[in-house]
Design a protein around this motif. Sequence first.
Motif, PDB file in Angstrom:
ATOM      1  N   UNK A 133      -0.131  -0.659  -6.200  1.00 31.07           N
ATOM      2  CA  UNK A 133      -1.536  -0.970  -6.508  1.00 31.07           C
ATOM      3  C   UNK A 133      -2.359  -1.167  -5.242  1.00 31.07           C
ATOM      4  N   UNK A 134      -1.756  -1.850  -4.276  1.00 30.73           N
ATOM      5  CA  UNK A 134      -2.473  -2.088  -3.008  1.00 30.73           C
ATOM      6  C   UNK A 134      -2.762  -0.760  -2.308  1.00 30.73           C
ATOM      7  N   UNK A 135      -1.736   0.082  -2.240  1.00 30.04           N
ATOM      8  CA  UNK A 135      -1.902   1.357  -1.545  1.00 30.04           C
ATOM      9  C   UNK A 135      -2.922   2.241  -2.268  1.00 30.04           C
ATOM     10  N   UNK A 136      -2.790   2.308  -3.572  1.00 29.58           N
ATOM     11  CA  UNK A 136      -3.692   3.145  -4.364  1.00 29.58           C
ATOM     12  C   UNK A 136      -5.139   2.665  -4.205  1.00 29.58           C
ATOM     13  N   UNK A 137      -5.299   1.376  -4.327  1.00 24.97           N
ATOM     14  CA  UNK A 137      -6.655   0.809  -4.255  1.00 24.97           C
ATOM     15  C   UNK A 137      -7.272   1.070  -2.880  1.00 24.97           C
ATOM     16  N   UNK A 138      -6.456   0.903  -1.850  1.00 22.97           N
ATOM     17  CA  UNK A 138      -7.001   1.089  -0.502  1.00 22.97           C
ATOM     18  C   UNK A 138      -7.424   2.535  -0.268  1.00 22.97           C
ATOM     19  N   UNK A 139      -6.526   3.462  -0.613  1.00 21.14           N
ATOM     20  CA  UNK A 139      -6.824   4.871  -0.340  1.00 21.14           C
ATOM     21  C   UNK A 139      -7.980   5.364  -1.201  1.00 21.14           C
ATOM     22  N   UNK A 140      -8.030   4.898  -2.427  1.00 19.53           N
ATOM     23  CA  UNK A 140      -9.140   5.343  -3.278  1.00 19.53           C
ATOM     24  C   UNK A 140     -10.482   4.842  -2.746  1.00 19.53           C
ATOM     25  N   UNK A 141     -10.429   3.719  -2.091  1.00 21.77           N
ATOM     26  CA  UNK A 141     -11.688   3.162  -1.567  1.00 21.77           C
ATOM     27  C   UNK A 141     -12.024   3.690  -0.177  1.00 21.77           C
ATOM     28  N   UNK A 142     -11.008   3.744   0.698  1.00 22.83           N
ATOM     29  CA  UNK A 142     -11.301   4.079   2.102  1.00 22.83           C
ATOM     30  C   UNK A 142     -10.693   5.402   2.578  1.00 22.83           C
ATOM     31  N   UNK A 143      -9.826   5.984   1.767  1.00 23.77           N
ATOM     32  CA  UNK A 143      -9.154   7.202   2.206  1.00 23.77           C
ATOM     33  C   UNK A 143      -8.023   6.891   3.169  1.00 23.77           C
ATOM     34  N   UNK A 144      -7.325   7.926   3.620  1.00 29.25           N
ATOM     35  CA  UNK A 144      -6.242   7.686   4.590  1.00 29.25           C
ATOM     36  C   UNK A 144      -6.660   8.252   5.936  1.00 29.25           C
ATOM     37  N   UNK A 145      -7.374   7.462   6.672  1.00 28.91           N
ATOM     38  CA  UNK A 145      -7.922   7.873   7.964  1.00 28.91           C
ATOM     39  C   UNK A 145      -6.896   7.817   9.080  1.00 28.91           C
ATOM     40  N   UNK A 146      -5.899   6.962   8.923  1.00 30.36           N
ATOM     41  CA  UNK A 146      -4.843   6.853   9.938  1.00 30.36           C
ATOM     42  C   UNK A 146      -3.637   6.203   9.275  1.00 30.36           C
ATOM     43  N   UNK A 147      -2.609   7.003   9.067  1.00 32.68           N
ATOM     44  CA  UNK A 147      -1.466   6.492   8.317  1.00 32.68           C
ATOM     45  C   UNK A 147      -0.759   5.345   9.029  1.00 32.68           C
ATOM     46  N   UNK A 148      -0.738   5.388  10.343  1.00 29.66           N
ATOM     47  CA  UNK A 148      -0.020   4.344  11.077  1.00 29.66           C
ATOM     48  C   UNK A 148      -0.691   2.977  10.931  1.00 29.66           C
ATOM     49  N   UNK A 149      -2.019   3.006  10.940  1.00 30.86           N
ATOM     50  CA  UNK A 149      -2.747   1.736  10.844  1.00 30.86           C
ATOM     51  C   UNK A 149      -3.009   1.303   9.402  1.00 30.86           C
ATOM     52  N   UNK A 150      -2.948   2.278   8.522  1.00 32.52           N
ATOM     53  CA  UNK A 150      -3.313   2.009   7.132  1.00 32.52           C
ATOM     54  C   UNK A 150      -2.581   0.814   6.492  1.00 32.52           C
ATOM     55  N   UNK A 151      -1.239   0.734   6.634  1.00 32.99           N
ATOM     56  CA  UNK A 151      -0.548  -0.368   5.956  1.00 32.99           C
ATOM     57  C   UNK A 151      -1.068  -1.750   6.358  1.00 32.99           C
ATOM     58  N   UNK A 152      -1.436  -1.896   7.626  1.00 35.92           N
ATOM     59  CA  UNK A 152      -1.937  -3.192   8.094  1.00 35.92           C
ATOM     60  C   UNK A 152      -3.209  -3.574   7.330  1.00 35.92           C
ATOM     61  N   UNK A 153      -4.118  -2.590   7.230  1.00 36.90           N
ATOM     62  CA  UNK A 153      -5.405  -2.862   6.568  1.00 36.90           C
ATOM     63  C   UNK A 153      -5.258  -2.956   5.055  1.00 36.90           C
ATOM     64  N   UNK A 154      -4.223  -2.283   4.535  1.00 37.22           N
ATOM     65  CA  UNK A 154      -4.032  -2.316   3.084  1.00 37.22           C
ATOM     66  C   UNK A 154      -3.222  -3.527   2.638  1.00 37.22           C
ATOM     67  N   UNK A 155      -2.777  -4.325   3.618  1.00 40.28           N
ATOM     68  CA  UNK A 155      -2.014  -5.523   3.280  1.00 40.28           C
ATOM     69  C   UNK A 155      -0.559  -5.222   2.931  1.00 40.28           C
ATOM     70  N   UNK A 156      -0.032  -4.155   3.548  1.00 46.01           N
ATOM     71  CA  UNK A 156       1.353  -3.780   3.277  1.00 46.01           C
ATOM     72  C   UNK A 156       2.205  -3.935   4.532  1.00 46.01           C
ATOM     73  N   UNK A 157       3.493  -4.162   4.329  1.00 44.25           N
ATOM     74  CA  UNK A 157       4.397  -4.263   5.489  1.00 44.25           C
ATOM     75  C   UNK A 157       5.285  -3.031   5.585  1.00 44.25           C
ATOM     76  N   UNK A 158       4.754  -1.939   5.097  1.00 47.11           N
ATOM     77  CA  UNK A 158       5.484  -0.670   5.154  1.00 47.11           C
ATOM     78  C   UNK A 158       5.090   0.093   6.426  1.00 47.11           C
ATOM     79  N   UNK A 159       5.905   1.125   6.745  1.00 46.33           N
ATOM     80  CA  UNK A 159       5.520   2.001   7.839  1.00 46.33           C
ATOM     81  C   UNK A 159       4.466   2.978   7.328  1.00 46.33           C
TER      82      UNK A 159
END
Length: 277
Positions: free
Chosen positions: A23-49
């Motif tokens: 849900x976190x990942x989906x919500x983030x990408x739907x709102x902001x897109x995936x502009x940088x995969x490496x940084x994305x998890x930090x901003x999306x509140x995830x501890x994934x790579x």
Amino acid sequence: MVKPSFVDKDGIKKGAWSEEEDNKLRAYIQRFGHWNWRLLPKYAGLTRSGKSCRLRWVNYLKPGVKRGNYSKVEVDLIMELHAKLGNKWSAIAEKLPGRTDNDIKNYWHTYVKKRNRRNEAASAKIKQQSCEASPLSEILQEEQPNQISPQVTIQNESAPKDVVVAESSCLQELEILVPSLNSTSYVAHDMTSWDPVEGNFWTDEVGVINYFESSPELNYDELLSLTPNIMSPQHWLSEYITSSSDAVAEPQGNSWTEPYLAQPEEGGLFSPYFLYL
DNA sequence: AACTTTAACAACCGCCGTCGA
DNA sequence: CTCGACGGCGGTTGTTAAAGT
């Protein structure tokens, strides 16, 4: 059906995704897109790579992604494209809307495993039926190539040698030879020379296509018109098995037993080599 | 019912090509 | 030109559900 989640030494979560993470990942990408995969998890509140996020999104969460339940049309297309492109999963996926490369790859590997198992079972059956057969080398000495009467000879300026195809009667002779078959097959390039073929012909997933190599010597339509009775070895073998009283007949409708003559890409050409076993 | 085998598939890993500094 | 970051691709692994014995 997934690896249980765990946290590695760097604090990166791996393994199965939870619904909350999805849900976190989906919500983030739907709102902001995936502009940088490496940084994305930090901003999306995830501890994934970043890689893990990308994979999860592309293969699972992205809208329109289909999974499982392949239609016959899709399966046929995958087979056709794989024959044409090889393991270019992303290229194949482009032609199948909603399917991902990973999904197609998984499907293919399952399919190949299934088919190999069937082929191995069939090979084992044939070996078992081989009774008193002579070694292939002895048979090849006895069965001289000139026993195969050339049906057609084509002179072609571009061809390195005369084009020779076997007439259908020689397929009867294969019946004598196949029970003695082990892992060695031979290709006749003309009526005088024989080349051993590496690998196991019967379980090779490319099968006869390997042996009717594309070349500028004879096109497919010409070959068909000249040799209407020619069979692929797989087809011939399937008939051999089916006609044996206690043989294990393959179920109808799979690609292994369906008769076919390896067909090159549209406009492709056949080498006139005849496979002799 | 218990056990084994097979199928399905999510996910990870390593490599490679591209691009910008 | 070189180097590093990044994204993408293909190979592979690991787990579980389903089917078979």
